[in-house]
Scaffold this motif. Sequence first.
Motif, short mmCIF file in Angstrom:
data_model
loop_
_atom_site.label_atom_id
_atom_site.label_comp_id
_atom_site.label_asym_id
_atom_site.label_seq_id
_atom_site.Cartn_x
_atom_site.Cartn_y
_atom_site.Cartn_z
N PRO B 78 0.81 -1.23 0.00
CA PRO B 78 0.00 0.00 0.00
C PRO B 78 0.84 1.27 0.00
CG PRO B 78 0.00 -0.98 2.18
CD PRO B 78 0.67 -1.96 1.27
N LYS B 79 0.22 2.34 -0.52
CA LYS B 79 0.82 3.66 -0.55
C LYS B 79 -0.02 4.60 0.32
CE LYS B 79 2.74 3.12 -5.18
NZ LYS B 79 2.86 3.72 -6.54
N PRO B 80 0.54 5.73 0.75
CA PRO B 80 -0.24 6.67 1.58
C PRO B 80 -1.58 7.06 0.96
CG PRO B 80 2.06 7.28 1.63
CD PRO B 80 1.95 6.15 0.64
N GLU B 81 -1.65 7.12 -0.36
CA GLU B 81 -2.91 7.51 -1.01
C GLU B 81 -3.99 6.43 -0.92
OE1 GLU B 81 0.15 7.58 -2.46
OE2 GLU B 81 0.06 6.95 -4.57
N ASP B 82 -3.65 5.25 -0.42
CA ASP B 82 -4.65 4.21 -0.17
C ASP B 82 -5.37 4.43 1.16
OD1 ASP B 82 -2.36 1.84 -1.58
OD2 ASP B 82 -4.09 2.76 -2.55
N SER B 83 -4.92 5.39 1.95
CA SER B 83 -5.56 5.70 3.23
C SER B 83 -6.98 6.16 2.99
CB SER B 83 -4.78 6.78 3.97
OG SER B 83 -3.48 6.36 4.27
N ALA B 84 -7.94 5.50 3.64
CA ALA B 84 -9.36 5.78 3.46
C ALA B 84 -10.14 4.83 4.36
CB ALA B 84 -9.80 5.57 2.01
N THR B 85 -11.47 4.98 4.38
CA THR B 85 -12.32 3.99 5.02
C THR B 85 -12.87 3.08 3.94
OG1 THR B 85 -12.95 5.44 6.85
CG2 THR B 85 -14.43 3.62 6.36
N TYR B 86 -12.76 1.78 4.16
CA TYR B 86 -13.23 0.79 3.19
C TYR B 86 -14.51 0.16 3.73
CZ TYR B 86 -8.91 1.54 0.74
OH TYR B 86 -7.89 2.13 0.04
N LEU B 87 -15.55 0.24 2.93
CA LEU B 87 -16.88 -0.23 3.33
C LEU B 87 -17.26 -1.47 2.52
CD1 LEU B 87 -18.67 3.25 3.24
CD2 LEU B 87 -18.02 2.00 5.29
N CYS B 88 -17.84 -2.43 3.22
CA CYS B 88 -18.35 -3.64 2.60
C CYS B 88 -19.88 -3.62 2.72
CB CYS B 88 -17.77 -4.85 3.34
SG CYS B 88 -18.44 -6.44 2.87
N ALA B 89 -20.57 -4.12 1.71
CA ALA B 89 -22.03 -4.15 1.75
C ALA B 89 -22.53 -5.40 1.02
CB ALA B 89 -22.62 -2.90 1.10
N VAL B 90 -23.67 -5.91 1.46
CA VAL B 90 -24.28 -7.05 0.76
C VAL B 90 -25.66 -6.67 0.26
CG1 VAL B 90 -23.01 -8.80 2.06
CG2 VAL B 90 -25.25 -8.04 2.89
N GLN B 91 -26.02 -7.33 -0.79
CA GLN B 91 -27.36 -7.18 -1.35
C GLN B 91 -27.98 -8.56 -1.38
OE1 GLN B 91 -28.18 -6.22 -5.68
NE2 GLN B 91 -28.57 -4.26 -4.70
N ALA B 92 -29.15 -8.67 -0.75
CA ALA B 92 -29.83 -9.96 -0.69
C ALA B 92 -30.62 -10.20 -1.96
CB ALA B 92 -30.77 -10.00 0.53
#
Lengths: 112, 111
Positions: B78-92
């Motif tokens: 990873p690089k500093p620009e990968d810093s972020a919040t990563y969200l996961c979601a599901v669709q039923a």
Amino acid sequence: DTAVSQTPKYLVTQMGNDKSIKCEQNLGHDTMYWYKQDSKKFLKIMFSYNNKELIINETVPNRFSPKSPDKAHLNLHINSLELGDSAVYFCASSQRRGDGYTFGSGTRLTVV
Amino acid sequence: EDQVTQSPEALRLQEGESSSLNCSYTVSGLRGLFWYRQDPGKGPEFLFTLYSAGEEKEKERLKATLTKKESFLHITAPKPEDSATYLCAVQATGNTGKLIFGQGTTLQVKP
């Protein structure tokens, strides 16, 4: 050329007031959504419209009323604002109901 | 009840230090699993959709995988620009298009 645009970006208002947030998408998508993100960044769906028809209405106080004048616009009106309504509200759209969303940049609502 | 849990809540990495983010889910029938990236003050940005166990997708330093109970987002060098919040979601399964999100993993990559 913003794909999903929301206005305003920031909204500070007093308890008891009525306010509206507007959303427009220029992607030609059929489905639009409103999500609420709380202080812990948890995103929860509120409403969804497909081609101007309401298809999702989660357990949301009836002080919140969505309106879709056409498939490119979805507005959110909130009556009698309460402190607990403070959050970031996101509009999103998708081509079809099973597709990934394109989100707007959010409206930060602060009720004082 | 359909549910998504992400771990860890926060992750600090040195630049170049590879790692994985976990997304565990329970859903009545999975239509799709989605990964998003969210930068401060911005809306979530779509990364991947996975539809069936065994599926993998890649984009630059990110690789998403899916099993019947969880998904991983692997970040390679990873690089500093990968810093972020990563969200996961599901669709039923069903036809509403509703996404159920996890609480996110906030990634900080230090140079």
